[in-house]
Design an enzyme around this catalytic site. Structure first.
Site, PDB file in Angstrom:
ATOM      1  N   ASP A   8       0.853  -1.185   0.000  1.00  0.00           N
ATOM      2  CA  ASP A   8       0.000   0.000   0.000  1.00  0.00           C
ATOM      3  C   ASP A   8       0.887   1.231   0.000  1.00  0.00           C
ATOM      4  O   ASP A   8       1.761   1.375   0.862  1.00  0.00           O
ATOM      5  CB  ASP A   8      -0.905   0.014   1.236  1.00  0.00           C
ATOM      6  CG  ASP A   8      -1.984  -1.058   1.180  1.00  0.00           C
ATOM      7  OD1 ASP A   8      -2.022  -1.815   0.192  1.00  0.00           O
ATOM      8  OD2 ASP A   8      -2.787  -1.139   2.137  1.00  0.00           O
ATOM      9  N   ASP A 129     -15.275  -2.777  -1.592  1.00  0.00           N
ATOM     10  CA  ASP A 129     -14.894  -2.510  -0.209  1.00  0.00           C
ATOM     11  C   ASP A 129     -16.173  -2.254   0.578  1.00  0.00           C
ATOM     12  O   ASP A 129     -16.949  -1.360   0.225  1.00  0.00           O
ATOM     13  CB  ASP A 129     -13.984  -1.283  -0.128  1.00  0.00           C
ATOM     14  CG  ASP A 129     -12.762  -1.419  -1.036  1.00  0.00           C
ATOM     15  OD1 ASP A 129     -12.299  -2.562  -1.220  1.00  0.00           O
ATOM     16  OD2 ASP A 129     -12.289  -0.392  -1.551  1.00  0.00           O
TER      17      ASP A 129
END
Length: 238
Positions: A8, A129
Site C-alpha cells: 500500500d 470494499d
C-alpha cells in the site's frame, strides 16, 4: 488459492493503514521496489498494489513508486486506487500492470467497468470494499446503500477477471478475515473472489482455502509484522 502480498503506497512509501484511516498509517518500507523484490524472492506469484493517495484524489499519485516496482520485479501485479477513467486504465496496462482494480467507479460509473473489461479481457478487476455489507467508495470515505453482493452480481456478465472483496472493519486490524461474508459472496457469483482485510495468520489462509470457493487472499500488515511468514504460507497453499 493465490496469496497476494500487499504493498500500500502513501507519499511514495509502503505503509499499512488501520481500517482505512489515512491518519493511522504505519510506514514499513520507504523503498517500495525493494519491498516488492523481497516478496518476489520469497516466492510470491503476484503482487497487490494500492495507491492510497490516489484513492482519495481520484487520480494516480504514487505513479513513480508503482513504476519502480514494475521495473524491479517480473511477477504480475494488480493495482487499485485512483483509476477512474479509460485513459488511466490504458496507461497503466501499457506500463506493464497485469490488472487494474476499479473500485469507486464500479459504483459511480459501472459502464466504464464494462467497457474496460471488454477492451482488456482478463485485465480488469472490481474492488468491492464494504463496511457491514454496504459498499464504501472514495478511499472508504463515503458509504453507499449498495450491498456488496448486489454490486458483484451486477458485473456477472461483464467479463471482469476478479472481485477483490475487502471487509473494511477487518483491514489492518490483525483480527482475521470475514470468512463467512467472503464465502457467501464467492458462492453468489461466478466471478473469482479474492479476500482482503484481516488476513493475519496461516490459519486464516487455511480457513479461506477450506471454503473451496475463494480464489485468492491478500495480506499486508501480517507479512510486515512477521505474524505471517510468506515462504511458509506459500508452501502451505502450494
Amino acid at each position: 488459492m493465490i496469496l497476494y502480498p500487499a504493498i500500500d503506497l502513501k507519499d511514495g512509501q509502503a505503509v499499512r493503514l488501520l481500517r482505512g484511516d489515512m491518519e493511522a498509517s504505519t510506514v514499513f518500507n520507504d523503498d517500495p521496489a525493494a519491498q516488492a523484490q523481497a516478496f518476489v524472492e520469497a516466492g510470491c506469484a503476484w503482487l497487490h498494489l494500492v495507491d492510497l493517495n490516489g484513492a482519495f484524489a481520484g487520480r494516480p499519485v504514487n505513479a513513480d513508486a508503482v513504476e519502480a516496482i514494475l521495473a524491479s520485479v517480473d511477477v504480475p501485479a494488480q493495482l487499485g486506487g485512483g483509476i477512474r477513467d479509460m485513459a488511466t486504465i490504458e496507461a497503466w496496462l501499457e506500463k506493464g500492470l497485469a490488472r487494474v482494480i476499479l473500485g469507486t467507479v464500479a459504483v459511480e460509473n459501472p459502464a466504464l467497468v464494462r467497457e474496460a473489461a471488454a477492451a482488456f479481457p482478463g485485465q480488469v478487476a472490481v474492488g468491492i470494499d464494504a463496511r457491514k455489507g454496504r459498499v464504501a467508495t472514495k478511499g472508504w470515505a463515503e458509504e453507499t446503500d449498495v450491498t456488496a453482493t448486489d454490486l458483484a452480481r451486477s458485473f456477472e456478465d461483464a467479463g471482469v477477471a476478479a472481485i477483490i472483496y475487502t471487509d473494511i472493519d477487518r483491514d489492518g486490524a490483525m483480527g482475521g478475515p470475514n470468512v463467512p461474508a467472503t464465502e457467501a459472496l464467492a458462492r453468489a457469483v461466478e466471478i473469482p473472489v479474492i479476500a482482503s482485510g484481516g488476513v493475519s495468520s496461516l490459519a486464516d489462509l487455511e480457513a479461506l482455502k477450506a471454503t473451496g470457493v475463494i480464489a485468492g487472499a491478500i495480506s499486508g500488515r501480517a507479512l510486515y509484522d512477521g505474524a505471517l511468514d510468506l515462504r511458509a504460507a506459500l508452501a502451505a497453499l502450494g
